[in-house]
Scaffold this active site. Structure first.
Site, PDB file in Angstrom:
ATOM      1  CB  ALA A 181      71.753  23.035  41.629  1.00 20.87           C
ATOM      2  CG  ASP A 182      70.358  26.778  47.179  1.00 23.63           C
ATOM      3  OD1 ASP A 182      69.457  27.446  46.646  1.00 23.63           O
ATOM      4  OD2 ASP A 182      70.961  27.155  48.201  1.00 23.63           O
TER       5      ASP A 182
END
Length: 240
Positions: free
Chosen positions: A96-97
């Site tokens: 994830a970012d």
């Protein structure tokens, strides 16, 4: 008399989660917040293997493209490194970012220093609202030989955050000096002391924390379904 000890809730009894609970699941992130969020849906035995590849995508990309490309790079890098691991291939890789977008459309990274941190929070306070985007990528190896050999699913979620207009310069300085937000995009942690800065949000709370749980669960279910379908296609091909 001692107060009764509350029993922890039982894990979610869902086929997708049950099938991977005792298998090798990798979180391609060093974020303790993302690990805690995964634990909330019962994925407690997660290996933490962050990507070591620099995140160097141009800030001229749209926020959607920027977070998606960054999360994809994290997932692909860790998946490629771990697929032939002697400990066994991962059943799942989750990456994830998260980025915070200023009212002027600027991607806000972690504050560079105290003055930058103060300026960043003042900008967010003085604006009407700002956006938080989180991209999630989930990968799983396919049991069949179907190209490219893995299932891949992704999503980008958006939340609007509004700081309180009553947040004073004194409060911002005091918050900055707690150091809570120093390692966070946008310079604040909504799940901690930083909640005192926020008036309201529109959208997912856990998206602002760093991992939108409902969409992440949907991606997990989809990549595992893709694997089941690939096995079915392989079996049909063998019969022909």
């Amino acid at each position: 008399m001692k107060a009764p000890v509350g029993r922890a809730p039982l894990p979610l009894d869902l086929p997708a989660l049950t099938s991977i609970r005792d298998r090798r699941v990798i979180l391609a992130s060093a974020s303790p917040r993302r690990r805690q969020l995964l634990a909330q849906i019962g994925l407690t035995n997660v290996a933490i293997i962050p990507s070591t590849v620099p995140e160097a995508f141009p800030k001229t990309l749209s926020p959607f493209e920027y977070v998606l490309q960054t999360a994809t790079q994290k997932a692909m890098t860790v998946y490629s490194a771990q697929i032939n691991n002697p400990d066994g291939e991962p059943a799942l890789v989750i990456a994830a970012d998260t980025v915070v977008i200023s009212p002027r459309g600027r991607i806000l990274e972690k504050p560079r220093h105290e003055a930058d941190h103060i300026s960043m929070l003042k900008e967010l306070r003085d604006s009407l609202s700002h956006k938080v985007y989180t991209a999630v990528v989930v990968m799983a190896p396919l049991s069949s030989a179907r190209d490219p050999g893995y299932a891949f699913e992704s999503t980008v979620e958006e939340t609007t955050v509004k700081f309180s207009k009553d947040v004073s310069d004194e409060l911002i300085l005091s918050y900055v000096r707690t150091r809570e937000g120093a390692d966070k995009a946008g310079g604040y942690g909504i799940q901690g002391i930083g909640a005192i800065l926020v008036d309201r949000i529109e959208g997912s709370f856990d998206n602002v924390v760093g991992l939108p749980l409902r969409p992440t669960l949907a991606l997990i279910e989809k990549v595992l379904q893709d694997d089941d379908e690939s096995i079915g296609e392989f079996a049909e091909g063998e019969e022909e």
